[in-house]
Design an enzyme around this catalytic site. Structure first.
Site, short mmCIF file in Angstrom:
data_model
loop_
_atom_site.label_atom_id
_atom_site.label_comp_id
_atom_site.label_asym_id
_atom_site.label_seq_id
_atom_site.Cartn_x
_atom_site.Cartn_y
_atom_site.Cartn_z
CE LYS A 189 -1.71 2.99 2.17
NZ LYS A 189 -1.61 4.48 1.94
CB CYS A 299 12.44 9.10 9.08
SG CYS A 299 13.53 7.93 8.23
#
Length: 498
Positions: A189, A299
């Site tokens: 996904k 991140c």
């Protein structure tokens, strides 16, 4: 510049559908969603939107592919690796197409997408391809026993892979490749902001010769398609890269559905420590890159820069010079170092955090504003006089904002650096090996860079401490996340009722 790859001008988006059972199909609902070019806010394409019913179809295909006597389960491990090698070759062949799509969808500079993102993507695919036939168990000696004991490493099963928008194709492959190498089947996904390269992968997977159902690709939204994957009782594993807040929701869903295995690579607020003996110009440049690379949308960005008081003022001056000169604009223009932020929501979040820094007493030295009124561009920003208690030092900004803090002693800066609920990465700049090792050992982070930043290799594990996640990706550790260990005892000799 001679020899520099060129993007494909006017590239048409060809693949916009879900990829299930090796075929492109419309969503059950027929719903679509737009994907937007963040550099000009224009729609690139309408993408078929996966929902719970589409997840059911993809899981059913994955279950058939993973049946005990299926072609996939009977396939030789070397052949599994050969499929990944073929996929890597096809990505290499279509590298310019993929880099162009990535730049269109994310706004990152084309040359970064081509040279860095695709280089890492293809390299990771080949690394895990080479591991596919090297998954071994152990024989365990049981002294004085008539038992023969050994272990097997077996695929965990159906994997739901949820990838982020900042490095779309790279982090998609970093999930697909180890899962496939381990013998699992995967449903990806991709982030709804950046589906183009993930959806394009479907036809490469089919061309490479993967059996139907081994890899499915379901573009859609987290609360619908993502949640359906997480909560599905036949999905055995979730691997997710994204925010800590969503990671917590995934853990809850995994626990209440079927206690599925989970790997999480989550947020960060990484400290970057500059000692007074460091090469100043080099440390300034690396610290700048640590937080400005990919428009700050990393991140593990070094968004807390701790600088020793002896070099603080000079470090500030040189950092402002770098940030002020950074070229921001059209990501297809090779002279621009930065493109836009991913979307308007992210841009507004960054600008609001910049305003909070000013309100709380940090000194804005440069930047801090939107560039133009079309596209989501932000001027590179540097703050001085930042304190650990300020929001810009505590919250993940995910933008081109450098917060520079002052320290006096080693013990003080280690305490400041560890004063966070994140623990993804950290860095130390010093010429003293004792300082480097001592501080590295003291920092609560999954990766520590010494005199460098943002170094990633397929062979080296990556993941976080504390609320920056659990489990590791990359390296052999990354393969382990998709394997179960089975222990087998065999009674030797003639069985007896005694």
């Amino acid at each position: 510049m001679a020899g520099v790859p060129k993007p494909i001008v006017g590239l048409k988006v060809e693949y916009t559908k879900l990829f299930i059972n090796n075929e492109y199909v419309d969503s059950v609902s027929g719903k679509t969603f737009p994907t937007i070019d963040p550099s000009n806010e224009q729609k690139l394409a309408d993408i078929q939107e996966a929902d719970k019913e589409d997840v059911e179809k993809a899981v059913a295909a994955a279950k058939m592919a993973f049946k005990r006597n299926s072609a996939w389960r009977r396939m030789d491990t070397t052949q599994r690796g050969a499929l990944l090698f073929k996929l890597a070759d096809l990505m290499e062949r279509d590298r310019t197409i993929l880099a162009t799509l990535e730049t269109m969808d994310t706004g990152k500079p084309f040359l970064q997408a081509y040279y860095e993102d695709l280089e890492g993507t293809i390299g990771h695919c080949r690394f895990f391809a080479g591991l596919a036939d090297k998954i071994n168990g152990d024989t365990i000696p049981l002294d004085g026993s008539d038992l023969f004991c050994y272990t097997r490493r077996e695929p965990v099963g159906i994997v739901g892979a949820i990838s982020p928008w900042n490095f779309p194709i790279h982090l998609a492959i970093c999930k697909i490749a180890p899962a496939v190498a381990a013998g699992c089947v995967v449903i990806l996904k991709p982030a709804e902001q950046t589906p183009l390269t993930a959806v394009y992968l479907g036809h490469l997977i089919k061309e490479a010769g993967f059996p139907a159902g081994v890899v499915g690709i379901l573009p859609g939204y987290g609360p619908t398609a993502g949640a359906a994957l997480v909560n599905h009782k036949d999905v055995n594993k979730i691997t997710f890269t994204g925010s800590t807040e969503v990671g917590q929701l995934i853990l809850q869903g995994a626990a209440t559905s079927n206690l599925k295995r989970v790997t999480l690579e989550l947020g960060g607020k990484s400290p970057n420590i500059i000692f007074p003996d460091a090469d100043l110009d080099y440390a300034v440049r690396k610290s700048h890159d640590a937080v400005m690379y990919n428009m700050g949308q990393v991140c593990c960005a070094g968004s807390r820069t701790y600088v020793h008081e002896a070099i603080y003022d000079e470090f500030l001056k040189k950092s402002v010079e770098l940030a002020s000169k950074k070229s921001v604009g059209d990501p297809f223009n090779a002279s621009n170092e930065n493109g836009p932020q991913i979307d308007g929501e992210q841009m507004q979040k960054i600008l609001e955090l910049i305003e909070s820094g000013k309100r709380e007493g940090a000194k804005l030295l440069c930047g801090g504003e939107r560039i133009g009124d079309k596209g989501f561009f932000i001027r590179p920003t540097v703050f001085a006089d930042v304190k650990n208690s300020m929001r810009i030092a505590k919250e993940e900004i995910f933008g081109p904002v450098q917060s520079i803090l002052k320290f006096k002693t080693l013990d003080e800066v280690v305490e400041l650096a560890n004063d966070t609920h994140y623990g993804l990465a950290a860095a130390v700049f010093t010429k003293d090996i004792n300082t480097a090792i001592s501080v590295s050992n003291s920092l609560e982070a999954g990766t520590v860079w010494v005199n460098c930043y943002n170094e990633f290799k397929a062979q080296a594990p990556f993941g976080g401490y504390k609320m920056s996640g659990q489990g590791r990706e990359f390296g052999i550790n990354g393969l382990d996340q998709f394997l179960e260990t089975k222990t087998v005892f065999v009674k030797l000799g003639q069985p007896s009722a005694e």
